[in-house]
Scaffold this motif. Structure first.
Motif, mmCIF file in Angstrom:
data_model
loop_
_atom_site.group_PDB
_atom_site.id
_atom_site.type_symbol
_atom_site.label_atom_id
_atom_site.label_comp_id
_atom_site.label_asym_id
_atom_site.label_seq_id
_atom_site.Cartn_x
_atom_site.Cartn_y
_atom_site.Cartn_z
ATOM 1 N N GLY A 153 -6.872 3.702 -2.736
ATOM 2 C CA GLY A 153 -6.160 3.564 -3.353
ATOM 3 C C GLY A 153 -5.515 5.649 -4.006
ATOM 4 N N ASP A 180 -9.984 -0.628 -1.699
ATOM 5 C CA ASP A 180 -9.241 -0.482 -2.944
ATOM 6 C C ASP A 180 -8.921 -2.392 -2.258
ATOM 7 O OD1 ASP A 180 -7.630 -2.197 -5.152
ATOM 8 O OD2 ASP A 180 -6.080 -0.367 -4.815
ATOM 9 N N ASN A 184 -1.359 -2.617 -2.019
ATOM 10 C CA ASN A 184 -1.084 -0.974 -2.526
ATOM 11 C C ASN A 184 0.141 -0.480 -1.518
ATOM 12 O OD1 ASN A 184 -2.592 0.430 -0.227
ATOM 13 N ND2 ASN A 184 -3.729 1.577 -1.346
#
Length: 191
Positions: A153, A180, A184
């Motif tokens: 991230g 993560d 994203n």
């Protein structure tokens, strides 16, 4: 209804979905309900409305644990993605490549130490070949490091800490963070 994205044009904001019965449906970015832009090959769930697809979501399936990656697969993956500075890489892939680089350093040091006592053209040629091999390994290392930061991230620009003496420590700590689990801006989770 479930289907697969056949394509999406970011300029026009329109795309096509092929459902599981081989029927095509058009959709626009106003029908897309996800944060990231649609990509070819994504599995989606949607509501058919004539020849249009409405309320298009990514197909959520029960996530199975990621397949374990072997040392050789991780190294091959890093070399295959040498120019990919946009995606994501798992923690295991990064650390396996780090171990590979350390092994290469030790092997190179041993070979150069043995050959250093023998002068000649062969030593010069091996030195030049070694230089280019290390440049290539450096680029592969940068790409896997950037992808690893993306996977946790963080921006890939953090990799610039490699070029400072004190920055290496926080960078290695960042490389230890887990994936993560959310999607994203660099894509889907690596595991």
């Amino acid at each position: 209804m479930k289907g697969t994205v056949l394509g999406f044009d970011t300029l026009t904001g329109e795309g096509v979905i092929l459902n599981d019965q081989d029927v095509r449906y058009s959709f626009s970015k106003t029908n897309w309900r996800e944060a990231l832009a649609p990509m070819k090959g994504q599995r989606v769930d949607f509501e058919p409305w004539g020849t249009m697809a409405n309320n298009v979501f990514l197909d959520v399936q029960v996530a199975s644990p990621a397949a374990d990656i072997s040392f050789a697969e991780a190294i091959r993956s890093c070399f295959r993605k040498v120019t990919d500075f946009q995606g994501r890489s798992r923690r295991k892939e990064y650390w396996y490549f780090r171990i590979f680089v350390i092994f290469c350093s030790i092997l190179s040091s041993l070979i150069s130490h043995d050959l250093r006592h023998n002068g000649g053209v062969v030593i010069g040629l091996l030195g030049i070949a070694s230089f280019f091999a290390w440049i290539y390994l450096f680029v592969v290392d940068l790409s896997v490091s950037v992808r690893r930061l993306h996977d946790s991230g963080r921006s890939g620009w953090w990799v610039l800490l490699y070029f400072t003496i004190i920055g290496i420590i926080p960078l290695f700590i960042m490389m230890c963070f887990d994936t993560d689990p959310r999607i994203n801006k660099w894509g889907y989770p690596a595991k």
